[in-house]
Design an enzyme around this catalytic site. Structure first.
Site, short mmCIF file in Angstrom:
data_model
loop_
_atom_site.label_atom_id
_atom_site.label_comp_id
_atom_site.label_asym_id
_atom_site.label_seq_id
_atom_site.Cartn_x
_atom_site.Cartn_y
_atom_site.Cartn_z
CG HIS A 17 -69.44 19.74 -52.08
ND1 HIS A 17 -68.54 20.61 -51.52
CD2 HIS A 17 -70.52 20.49 -52.44
CE1 HIS A 17 -69.05 21.85 -51.57
NE2 HIS A 17 -70.25 21.79 -52.12
CB THR A 45 -77.94 15.17 -55.48
OG1 THR A 45 -78.11 16.06 -56.58
CG2 THR A 45 -77.57 13.80 -55.99
CB THR A 46 -77.41 16.00 -50.20
OG1 THR A 46 -76.26 16.48 -50.90
CG2 THR A 46 -77.00 15.49 -48.84
CB SER A 63 -79.18 19.98 -57.64
OG SER A 63 -77.86 19.50 -57.53
N GLY A 64 -77.58 21.68 -55.36
CA GLY A 64 -76.68 22.78 -54.96
C GLY A 64 -76.27 23.68 -56.12
CG ASP A 69 -74.99 25.23 -52.00
OD1 ASP A 69 -75.33 24.50 -52.95
OD2 ASP A 69 -74.09 24.93 -51.19
CG ASP A 89 -64.24 17.58 -52.10
OD1 ASP A 89 -63.21 17.52 -51.41
OD2 ASP A 89 -64.36 17.02 -53.21
CG HIS A 96 -72.21 25.23 -56.50
ND1 HIS A 96 -71.52 24.12 -56.93
CD2 HIS A 96 -72.81 24.86 -55.35
CE1 HIS A 96 -71.70 23.13 -56.08
NE2 HIS A 96 -72.48 23.56 -55.10
CG ASP A 99 -74.16 29.64 -55.63
OD1 ASP A 99 -73.51 30.60 -56.09
OD2 ASP A 99 -75.10 29.11 -56.23
NE ARG A 105 -71.61 37.99 -45.32
CZ ARG A 105 -72.84 38.48 -45.21
NH1 ARG A 105 -73.86 37.85 -45.77
NH2 ARG A 105 -73.06 39.59 -44.54
O1 LIG Z 1 -73.50 21.09 -54.28
C1 LIG Z 1 -73.98 20.92 -53.20
C2 LIG Z 1 -73.71 21.83 -52.09
O2 LIG Z 1 -72.84 22.88 -52.41
C3 LIG Z 1 -74.88 19.76 -52.95
O3 LIG Z 1 -75.86 19.68 -53.92
P1 LIG Z 1 -76.55 18.29 -54.23
O4 LIG Z 1 -76.97 17.71 -52.93
O5 LIG Z 1 -77.73 18.60 -55.10
O6 LIG Z 1 -75.51 17.45 -54.93
#
Ligand SMILES: O=C(CO)COP(=O)(O)O
Length: 151
Positions: A17, A45-46, A63-64, A69, A89, A96, A99, A105
């Protein structure tokens, strides 16, 4: 007991996050040599940030919040990812959140190694099992799949 083999060259999903991205990058840089032996995946992004920091290619999902996810969860269910390093975090709700719960899970359903803290990630990465085939025991879902419905 059914098993799934996690190969010696692991397919590792990296996710963080926004408030945890710096921590994940620091951890990845610290473990650059070990990570170079494995194949890396990540949410959009990560994944981009890790790729830039390590100079190692990362297979990027969306992206998550846009579905990344869920894509990683699906890849775990299909047996195309071996391990999840997810610095989520604990201090901030995410749009989300469902997700995220679904991803954690599925990682548990399929009994893959999951690290949600830096210390766990250190323990996992320094395990000798990182460099060997590992037969991951999974629940026998055959009777669930064959269950009779509607009687
Ligand atoms: O939100 C995320 C995982 O839940 C991470 O997504 P990003 O790496 O795209 O920011």
């Amino acid at each position: 007991m059914p098993t799934r083999t996690l190969g010696a060259r692991k397919r590792i999903a990296l996710v963080a996050h926004d408030n945890k991205k710096q921590e994940l990058i620091e951890w990845a840089l610290h473990n650059k040599t070990i990570l170079a032996k494995h194949r890396l995946y990540g949410t959009g992004t990560t994944g981009t940030m890790i790729e830039n920091a390590l100079d190692q290619s990362v297979n990027k999902f969306l992206s998550g919040p846009l579905g990344g996810d869920q894509q990683i969860g699906a890849a775990i269910a299909e047996g195309s990812l071996d391990m999840l390093i997810f610095f989520w975090d604990p201090m901030e709700a995410q749009p989300h959140d469902p997700d995220i719960k679904a991803l954690l899970r599925l990682a548990s359903v399929w009994n893959i190694p999951i690290a949600t803290t830096r210390s766990t990630a250190d323990f996992i990465l320094t395990s000798h099992l990182m460099n060997e085939d590992y037969d991951c025991i999974i629940v026998d879902f055959s009777s669930y799949i064959k269950r009779v419905i509607g009687h």
